[in-house]
Motif scaffolding. Sequence first.
Motif, PDB file in Angstrom:
ATOM      1  N   SER A 126       0.839  -1.197   0.000  1.00  0.00           N
ATOM      2  CA  SER A 126       0.000   0.000   0.000  1.00  0.00           C
ATOM      3  C   SER A 126       0.877   1.252   0.000  1.00  0.00           C
ATOM      4  O   SER A 126       1.822   1.353   0.778  1.00  0.00           O
ATOM      5  N   TRP A 127       0.532   2.208  -0.870  1.00  0.00           N
ATOM      6  CA  TRP A 127       1.264   3.474  -0.935  1.00  0.00           C
ATOM      7  C   TRP A 127       0.368   4.607  -0.466  1.00  0.00           C
ATOM      8  O   TRP A 127      -0.799   4.706  -0.865  1.00  0.00           O
ATOM      9  N   GLY A 128       0.935   5.456   0.348  1.00  0.00           N
ATOM     10  CA  GLY A 128       0.262   6.687   0.709  1.00  0.00           C
ATOM     11  C   GLY A 128       0.847   7.853  -0.067  1.00  0.00           C
ATOM     12  O   GLY A 128       1.674   7.673  -0.976  1.00  0.00           O
ATOM     13  N   MET A 129       0.478   9.069   0.301  1.00  0.00           N
ATOM     14  CA  MET A 129       0.954  10.256  -0.394  1.00  0.00           C
ATOM     15  C   MET A 129       2.471  10.393  -0.298  1.00  0.00           C
ATOM     16  O   MET A 129       3.144  10.763  -1.269  1.00  0.00           O
ATOM     17  N   SER A 130       3.041  10.083   0.880  1.00  0.00           N
ATOM     18  CA  SER A 130       4.488  10.246   1.057  1.00  0.00           C
ATOM     19  C   SER A 130       5.268   9.284   0.159  1.00  0.00           C
ATOM     20  O   SER A 130       6.312   9.648  -0.390  1.00  0.00           O
ATOM     21  N   GLU A 131       4.761   8.054  -0.010  1.00  0.00           N
ATOM     22  CA  GLU A 131       5.441   7.089  -0.890  1.00  0.00           C
ATOM     23  C   GLU A 131       5.396   7.573  -2.346  1.00  0.00           C
ATOM     24  O   GLU A 131       6.376   7.442  -3.078  1.00  0.00           O
ATOM     25  N   LYS A 132       4.263   8.132  -2.761  1.00  0.00           N
ATOM     26  CA  LYS A 132       4.138   8.637  -4.131  1.00  0.00           C
ATOM     27  C   LYS A 132       5.095   9.815  -4.361  1.00  0.00           C
ATOM     28  O   LYS A 132       5.767   9.886  -5.396  1.00  0.00           O
ATOM     29  N   GLU A 133       5.181  10.713  -3.395  1.00  0.00           N
ATOM     30  CA  GLU A 133       6.058  11.871  -3.533  1.00  0.00           C
ATOM     31  C   GLU A 133       7.526  11.460  -3.570  1.00  0.00           C
ATOM     32  O   GLU A 133       8.314  12.013  -4.352  1.00  0.00           O
ATOM     33  N   LYS A 134       7.892  10.473  -2.742  1.00  0.00           N
ATOM     34  CA  LYS A 134       9.278  10.008  -2.740  1.00  0.00           C
ATOM     35  C   LYS A 134       9.632   9.327  -4.060  1.00  0.00           C
ATOM     36  O   LYS A 134      10.704   9.561  -4.618  1.00  0.00           O
ATOM     37  N   ALA A 135       8.706   8.494  -4.559  1.00  0.00           N
ATOM     38  CA  ALA A 135       8.943   7.820  -5.835  1.00  0.00           C
ATOM     39  C   ALA A 135       9.076   8.832  -6.969  1.00  0.00           C
ATOM     40  O   ALA A 135       9.956   8.717  -7.831  1.00  0.00           O
ATOM     41  N   LEU A 136       8.233   9.859  -6.968  1.00  0.00           N
ATOM     42  CA  LEU A 136       8.279  10.871  -8.023  1.00  0.00           C
ATOM     43  C   LEU A 136       9.582  11.657  -7.957  1.00  0.00           C
ATOM     44  O   LEU A 136      10.181  11.978  -8.997  1.00  0.00           O
ATOM     45  N   SER A 137      10.063  11.936  -6.745  1.00  0.00           N
ATOM     46  CA  SER A 137      11.338  12.638  -6.583  1.00  0.00           C
ATOM     47  C   SER A 137      12.490  11.808  -7.153  1.00  0.00           C
ATOM     48  O   SER A 137      13.375  12.336  -7.833  1.00  0.00           O
ATOM     49  N   LEU A 138      12.474  10.506  -6.882  1.00  0.00           N
ATOM     50  CA  LEU A 138      13.521   9.623  -7.405  1.00  0.00           C
ATOM     51  C   LEU A 138      13.473   9.551  -8.933  1.00  0.00           C
ATOM     52  O   LEU A 138      14.507   9.579  -9.600  1.00  0.00           O
ATOM     53  N   LEU A 139      12.274   9.474  -9.483  1.00  0.00           N
ATOM     54  CA  LEU A 139      12.129   9.393 -10.943  1.00  0.00           C
ATOM     55  C   LEU A 139      12.593  10.680 -11.609  1.00  0.00           C
ATOM     56  O   LEU A 139      13.221  10.649 -12.667  1.00  0.00           O
ATOM     57  N   ARG A 140      12.301  11.808 -11.003  1.00  0.00           N
ATOM     58  CA  ARG A 140      12.706  13.084 -11.593  1.00  0.00           C
ATOM     59  C   ARG A 140      14.222  13.210 -11.688  1.00  0.00           C
ATOM     60  O   ARG A 140      14.751  13.836 -12.601  1.00  0.00           O
ATOM     61  N   SER A 141      14.931  12.625 -10.744  1.00  0.00           N
ATOM     62  CA  SER A 141      16.396  12.734 -10.750  1.00  0.00           C
ATOM     63  C   SER A 141      17.073  11.643 -11.576  1.00  0.00           C
ATOM     64  O   SER A 141      18.240  11.791 -11.946  1.00  0.00           O
TER      65      SER A 141
END
Length: 395
Positions: free
Chosen positions: A337-352
Amino acid sequence: FYKEKYMKTDFGPSRFTSLEDVSCVPLLSREELLAADLFQRLYLPLKDTEFLGYTSGTTHKELFPIWRGYFLSDPPPLAAERILILPTQPWRAAGQTEWFQRQGVFPVCGDVNNLPLAAELAAVSKVDSIYTSPAAAFLLAPHLKQRYRIENIVSLVLYGEQVSKFREQKLKEIYSRASLLAHYASTELGPAGNSCPQAPGLYFYHQDSHFLYEVIDPESGKNLQPGLAGELVVTTLDKAPSPMIRYRTGDMGILFPETCSCKEKRPLFQVLGRMGYDALKIGGVELKAPDFEAGMQVIADRIKPGGFEIHVFDEATSEGFLPARPKLLFKLAPLGSWGMSEKEKALSLLRSSIKIGRTLTLGEAEARGIFAPSEIELAEDIELGPKKRVIVSHL
């Protein structure tokens, strides 16, 4: 090259008795051309060869030099006197200038890397047409408005990336008196079909008489009936430094047997995009599946195996000179299960980690306003299989 290629198969001259037998001729791939010695692919004396061009291709990174003569295809019919040419690479201007001169149009060679200068050149030479990529057409417009009357442009001929309906409409609004044309092309073939002005879209092309067109099933290699989508295969029918015989273009297309309604009265073909959407050109940059697959490794332990797709949209913007920016939606099938914090962390990693074009990361492209901010959408599962698309276009 071809003799050695055909001797490895059961194909021989006795099997070819009419044009209908062309499907018996073995298909030609880009990989075969790359594997061959450069001079083994030269079929004319150097004195009869115009120049050596090159590409790294939409889906390849290695240098691919190609022998070239002047373009085989008919130039687009233009009611023009002078055309500003903005090639992406300097060597391409050699073929482009001769192509338009053949039509009686005088070429004016500009610099796509110096658009203020190109606009100044357009003004002093009083051009009435432009040959450029869609992205450069948008970026050139404000400079033309400062230095020239953009209403003087009556023809806009586009090469390179396909544009969405939204961007096509914006180009028509900016270049309000210009008719929009496009042509199908590749570095290996050169231009190979001009868009039909009476067709329902910009990317329906005339079948040029200097080429033979086929559509095949990309997996079996068997020819498909007209009206069915498959891989576009093209054969050059005129003498060329490097003739292409049943060349697999890597583009998805459809052949139409009926002649069009414009004065050309030719059958059409439509190009749907690259095979499997393994690459997509938009806004002057290339999105490549291998770059996304490599970048996705930073969250590979957090999603199901193969559990991702990248969806590409156009988002309207009032910022800068472009009417829209690409927007990426990462559709992910998470582990747990992913919450908002997991989505934000994943998006940050993908952006870099994900590369956009040759040098920028996704995060840098967003910071510069080239891309709209990306988003993540969670899914229970992502369909797997040999026909899975990494990049899904909604343009």
